[in-house]
Scaffold this active site. Structure first.
Site, PDB file in Angstrom:
ATOM      1  N   GLU A 195      24.434  62.775 -41.282  1.00 60.01           N
ATOM      2  CA  GLU A 195      23.430  62.707 -42.338  1.00 60.01           C
ATOM      3  C   GLU A 195      23.973  63.301 -43.647  1.00 60.01           C
ATOM      4  O   GLU A 195      23.677  62.807 -44.727  1.00 60.01           O
ATOM      5  CB  GLU A 195      22.154  63.428 -41.886  1.00 60.01           C
ATOM      6  CG  GLU A 195      20.933  63.006 -42.668  1.00 60.01           C
ATOM      7  CD  GLU A 195      19.639  63.131 -41.867  1.00 60.01           C
ATOM      8  OE1 GLU A 195      19.658  63.709 -40.759  1.00 60.01           O
ATOM      9  OE2 GLU A 195      18.615  62.648 -42.357  1.00 60.01           O
TER      10      GLU A 195
ATOM     11  N   GLU B 257      26.136  60.725 -45.218  1.00 57.48           N
ATOM     12  CA  GLU B 257      25.296  59.668 -45.777  1.00 57.48           C
ATOM     13  C   GLU B 257      24.643  60.150 -47.077  1.00 57.48           C
ATOM     14  O   GLU B 257      24.596  59.431 -48.074  1.00 57.48           O
ATOM     15  CB  GLU B 257      24.215  59.305 -44.745  1.00 57.48           C
ATOM     16  CG  GLU B 257      23.357  58.122 -45.136  1.00 57.48           C
ATOM     17  CD  GLU B 257      22.306  57.798 -44.078  1.00 57.48           C
ATOM     18  OE1 GLU B 257      22.208  58.541 -43.067  1.00 57.48           O
ATOM     19  OE2 GLU B 257      21.568  56.816 -44.267  1.00 57.48           O
TER      20      GLU B 257
ATOM     21  N   CYS C 235      14.959  61.804 -37.991  1.00 60.48           N
ATOM     22  CA  CYS C 235      14.967  62.302 -36.607  1.00 60.48           C
ATOM     23  C   CYS C 235      13.602  62.292 -35.939  1.00 60.48           C
ATOM     24  O   CYS C 235      13.509  62.414 -34.736  1.00 60.48           O
ATOM     25  CB  CYS C 235      15.614  63.676 -36.497  1.00 60.48           C
ATOM     26  SG  CYS C 235      15.545  64.611 -37.986  1.00 60.48           S
TER      27      CYS C 235
ATOM     28  N   SER D   2      17.260  57.419 -43.557  1.00 63.27           N
ATOM     29  CA  SER D   2      18.622  57.589 -43.056  1.00 63.27           C
ATOM     30  C   SER D   2      18.853  56.703 -41.838  1.00 63.27           C
ATOM     31  O   SER D   2      17.963  56.529 -41.002  1.00 63.27           O
ATOM     32  CB  SER D   2      18.821  59.066 -42.687  1.00 63.27           C
ATOM     33  OG  SER D   2      19.873  59.189 -41.765  1.00 63.27           O
TER      34      SER D   2
ATOM     35  N   LYS E 126       8.775  60.616 -28.799  1.00 62.41           N
ATOM     36  CA  LYS E 126      10.106  60.375 -28.243  1.00 62.41           C
ATOM     37  C   LYS E 126      10.012  59.480 -27.010  1.00 62.41           C
ATOM     38  O   LYS E 126      10.955  58.774 -26.671  1.00 62.41           O
ATOM     39  CB  LYS E 126      10.766  61.697 -27.862  1.00 62.41           C
ATOM     40  CG  LYS E 126      11.322  62.460 -29.059  1.00 62.41           C
ATOM     41  CD  LYS E 126      12.752  62.073 -29.347  1.00 62.41           C
ATOM     42  CE  LYS E 126      13.431  62.911 -30.401  1.00 62.41           C
ATOM     43  NZ  LYS E 126      13.178  62.561 -31.778  1.00 62.41           N
TER      44      LYS E 126
ATOM     45  N   GLU F 161      10.213  56.219 -28.544  1.00 66.10           N
ATOM     46  CA  GLU F 161      11.557  55.982 -29.081  1.00 66.10           C
ATOM     47  C   GLU F 161      12.504  55.547 -27.953  1.00 66.10           C
ATOM     48  O   GLU F 161      13.307  54.637 -28.109  1.00 66.10           O
ATOM     49  CB  GLU F 161      12.091  57.252 -29.755  1.00 66.10           C
ATOM     50  CG  GLU F 161      13.410  57.054 -30.480  1.00 66.10           C
ATOM     51  CD  GLU F 161      13.997  58.365 -31.009  1.00 66.10           C
ATOM     52  OE1 GLU F 161      13.887  58.597 -32.218  1.00 66.10           O
ATOM     53  OE2 GLU F 161      14.544  59.153 -30.212  1.00 66.10           O
TER      54      GLU F 161
ATOM     55  N   GLU G 210      15.908  49.051 -29.909  1.00 64.00           N
ATOM     56  CA  GLU G 210      17.048  49.456 -30.733  1.00 64.00           C
ATOM     57  C   GLU G 210      17.913  50.487 -30.017  1.00 64.00           C
ATOM     58  O   GLU G 210      19.067  50.677 -30.361  1.00 64.00           O
ATOM     59  CB  GLU G 210      16.579  50.107 -32.041  1.00 64.00           C
ATOM     60  CG  GLU G 210      15.884  49.170 -33.013  1.00 64.00           C
ATOM     61  CD  GLU G 210      14.390  49.108 -32.777  1.00 64.00           C
ATOM     62  OE1 GLU G 210      13.937  49.564 -31.700  1.00 64.00           O
ATOM     63  OE2 GLU G 210      13.677  48.589 -33.650  1.00 64.00           O
TER      64      GLU G 210
ATOM     65  N   CYS H 169       8.902  70.233 -34.920  1.00 58.89           N
ATOM     66  CA  CYS H 169       8.916  69.961 -33.475  1.00 58.89           C
ATOM     67  C   CYS H 169       8.368  71.105 -32.623  1.00 58.89           C
ATOM     68  O   CYS H 169       7.854  70.862 -31.536  1.00 58.89           O
ATOM     69  CB  CYS H 169      10.324  69.653 -33.009  1.00 58.89           C
ATOM     70  SG  CYS H 169      11.133  68.420 -34.017  1.00 58.89           S
TER      71      CYS H 169
END
Ligand code: SF4
Ligand code: SF4
Ligand code: FES
Lengths: 160, 565
Positions: free
Chosen positions: B278, B281, B298, B318, B353, B356, B361, B498
């Site tokens: 990151e 980037e 994230c 990102s 999550k 996710e 993907e 989190c």
């Protein structure tokens, strides 16, 4: 289903009410006035315009008896079942109307969208009981037979 | 101080409490409530918080402001009778299959029924037949257990600004529903799980993957590895018999190893990898002219929110995978030619999550990168099911070859942590003075929105750290209207980051802060503070990942269409 609702009309409504979330009920009333029900397609637009979630607008639309999410018939018959009308036998009138219009149990609108039959608590015309309204006009002292006549007098009941 | 009021004959000072309930709790009386949360608006629906006043009148303590000279009692004969009656009424139309409920043992209705000694429900049982909505990968909804307190609706609207659910219909037909009753998966729901965290009953609960994990774990032909997210280690303490915020990683590792996980890893290394990618980037990004900032990637609930609400911003997020996915990809590579079936589990503070992990993907060579996601609460259940006495275990270290992590990775678990970690890498200096300066830049703390400016190589970088989707929504409107301009925005969907994820045992915001402090304390004890100082990073990038960094560590969310269903 873009063709169901006219976007210019919606835009006109929301801008008239300044996109204010507190005017949502008034917006819904205007829309129902035009389409006789609240088409599903208006929800994302209203949500974007007012900032209210679609779930919140759905909440309001299902809270008030007056809003309908189902398309309504061209002719709306309201059968009063308030206390006065009830004791003077409003239910047989309702049964007759449903039978004549071949409404399935639970359905209020005919499949061809010609008629909607609703039961209302009190029309405030107990002196005329049992009373029904057809498109806003009151018909006093009804009987099942008179209800049949009324239906037959409307050309829309072709084929009956 | 504004004066006194009297609670159960005790004079109590009034400061700036919003309601009598806060005052009552302040003097150590746990008045029962279903519909009160200090972060949410006041609903006053459950009536459990009733108190009796001098005139014998009843007041809902949550809805009445404290008044000087006012006298109330919290535990009179009448109140006891009413509370019991309310519980009976709630239970009369409640699905009472407690033993097989996801929330059993953590349900407030069950708890209060027990405490108030409800033995007999005099009313006819009119519970709905359960027709749970299991369409979401993150939460289950079961109307037959709903008490209509509205907590879920208010958290989803007021804190998260998502508005996926609301009350629909009225009177006896009233229920919590999505617009038009569509399944949760097709609603605007982002899977943050905050509704499940506040739901006092089993009506909304976090999806459970325990059985799937056990079955892989106990299969002789499968190697099961596991990674543990930073926020988990500071949140299980209280439930397992020690202090909230205390680092329990060593004991968690010991427990998981005993259960049969072949290797136990720390997601923190994934966070270190994320920081490295990151930062690179970001450095490229600031060179280009940009009107919109680079957003962090994230938090999967944030990704869902952006996809559904602000698809136009997807290009500014990102491309880095989340630490869980980066680390998962690394582990899957490592075990690739092992000759045995390999399953990778992640223990996360997060319910999103879970979604996710099943997104198309996030597959690699045709298999999911992370096979199962367990919440912190499920981890606790797993330990309980194993029968281990948690605090009698001997703490153990995470496994090699991925055993070295940094403080920068650890603080990912709290709002501001990602920003601080990236800043540490950018400053290229590990001296204490610089670290301290970075820590004081303004990214720490539990506020929903933190704005900071940092000097970097003659440039001033504007950074925002935002948590809680309601705050995110407001910030995005300001950014899109041009009112605010940033270079970098760290986004966490859960207020506080989190550590406050919905997969963690529920605690009020004040306690969540203790968890955040716990992570900073761990950071202090780490030998490496900057992700780029982690010697494993160099090894990994020049070894196992070489030439495949982009494919394995980055993601593009262009398959949105099929994934929203
Ligand atoms: S998971 Fe989050 S977004 Fe979905 S309904 Fe619950 S609070 Fe709302
Ligand atoms: S689902 Fe849970 S939080 Fe929501 S209204 Fe029902 S009981 Fe309350
Ligand atoms: S907590 Fe006061 S009415 Fe529910």
């Amino acid at each position: 289903m873009e063709n169901v609702v006219n976007m210019d009309f919606l835009e006109e409504i929301v801008s008239y009410f300044k996109r204010s979330p507190s005017s949502i009920i008034a917006m819904l009333q205007e829309i129902q006035e035009k389409y006789r029900y609240l088409p599903k397609e208006i929800f994302p637009f209203l949500s974007k315009s007012t900032g209210l979630s679609e779930a919140r607008i759905y909440s309001l639309a299902t809270f008030y008896e007056n809003f309908s999410l189902e398309p309504k018939g061209k002719n709306i018959i309201k059968v009063c079942d308030g206390t006065a009308c009830h004791v003077r036998k409003s239910l047989p009138i309702l049964e007759r109307l449903k039978a004549k219009l071949k409404l399935e149990p639970g359905a209020v609108t005919t499949k061809d969208l010609a008629f909607t039959v609703e039961v209302v608590a009190c029309l405030g015309a107990c002196g005329l009981s049992p009373v029904i309204t057809l498109n806003g006009k009151a018909y006093p002292a009804m009987t099942p037979d008179k209800a049949t006549e009324l239906l037959e007098s409307l050309i829309e009941v072709k084929g009956e | 101080m504004k004066g006194y009021m009297t609670i159960d004959n005790i004079p109590v000072e009034i400061h700036d409490e919003r309601n009598i309930l806060e005052l009552i709790r302040k003097i150590g009386i746990e008045l029962p409530t279903f519909c009160y949360y200090s972060e949410l608006s006041i609903h006053g629906a459950c009536r459990m918080c009733l108190v009796e006043n001098e005139k014998g009148g009843l007041e809902a303590a949550c809805s009445e402001p404290p008044r000087v000279g006012h006298k109330v009692w919290t535990n009179t004969a009448r109140l006891r009778k009413y509370r019991k009656n309310i519980l009976e009424l709630l239970l009369s139309n409640h699905n009472r299959d407690c033993t097989v409920c996801n929330k059993s043992g953590e349900c407030r209705l069950q708890d209060l029924a027990l405490k108030f000694g409800i033995k007999n429900i005099r009313y006819l049982n009119t519970a709905y037949t359960p027709e749970p909505d299991e369409s979401s990968a993150s939460v289950s909804i079961d109307r037959s257990k709903c008490i209509l307190c509205g907590d879920c609706i208010r958290v989803c609207n007021e804190i998260q600004n998502v508005g996926a659910i609301d009350f629909a219909f009225r009177g006896s037909q009233m229920k919590v529903a999505t617009a038009f009753g569509v399944p949760m998966a097709s609603s605007p729901c982002v899977g943050c799980g905050q509704c499940a965290a506040v739901c006092p009953t089993g009506a909304i609960s976090v999806k459970n993957s325990l059985e799937a994990v056990w079955s892989d774990l106990l299969d002789k032909n499968t190697d099961v590895t596991v990674q543990i997210a930073p926020a988990v280690r500071v949140a299980i303490g209280k439930r397992m018999g020690f202090e909230e915020g205390q680092n329990a990683l060593g004991l968690i590792v010991a427990a998981l190893k005993r259960m049969g996980f072949v290797k136990v890893f720390d997601t923190t290394l994934g966070a270190d990898m994320t920081v490295e990618e990151e930062s690179k980037e970001f450095l490229k990004f600031v060179e280009k002219t940009h009107s919109l900032p680079l957003f962090t990637s994230c938090c999967p609930a944030w990704i869902n929110y952006a996809e559904k609400r602000y698809p136009e911003l997807m290009g500014n997020i990102s491309t880095c995978k989340s630490p869980m996915q980066m680390f998962g990809a690394l582990v899957k590579q490592y075990y690739k030619n092992n000759g045995k079936r390999h399953v990778h589990v992640a223990v996360m503070p997060c319910t999103a999550k879970k979604y996710e992990a099943v997104r198309p993907e996030f597959t690699c060579d045709g298999v999911p990168i992370v096979d199962h996601v367990l919440s912190t609460q499920e981890l606790i259940r797993m330990i309980e099911q194993s029968g281990y006495q948690f605090n009698k275990l001997e703490p153990e270290a995470v496994d090699n070859p991925f055993g070295i992590v940094t403080g920068a990775g650890v603080i990912f678990g709290v709002s501001g942590g990602v920003t601080e970690a990236v800043l540490r890498t950018l400053t290229e200096d590990s001296s204490n003075a610089t670290l301290l300066q970075t820590a004081m830049a303004g990214e720490r703390g539990m506020e929903g929105l933190k704005e900071l400016q940092v000097e970097y190589k003659g440039k001033t970088l504007s950074i925002a750290v935002v948590s809680g989707l309601g705050n995110v929504g407001r910030l995005l409107e300001d950014i899109l209207s041009g009112k605010k301009v940033f270079d970098f925005v760290e986004v966490m969907a859960c207020p506080g980051g989190c550590v406050c994820g919905a997969g963690q045992p529920y605690v009020p915001l004040s306690v969540k802060e203790i968890r955040g402090k716990g992570l900073y304390a761990i950071d202090k004890l780490m030998s490496y503070k900057r992700s780029s100082d982690n010697p494993l990073i160099e090894d990994i990038f020049s070894g196992i990942l070489k030439g495949r960094e982009h494919e394995l560590l980055h993601v593009s969310y262009d398959s949105q269409e099929e994934s929203t269903e």
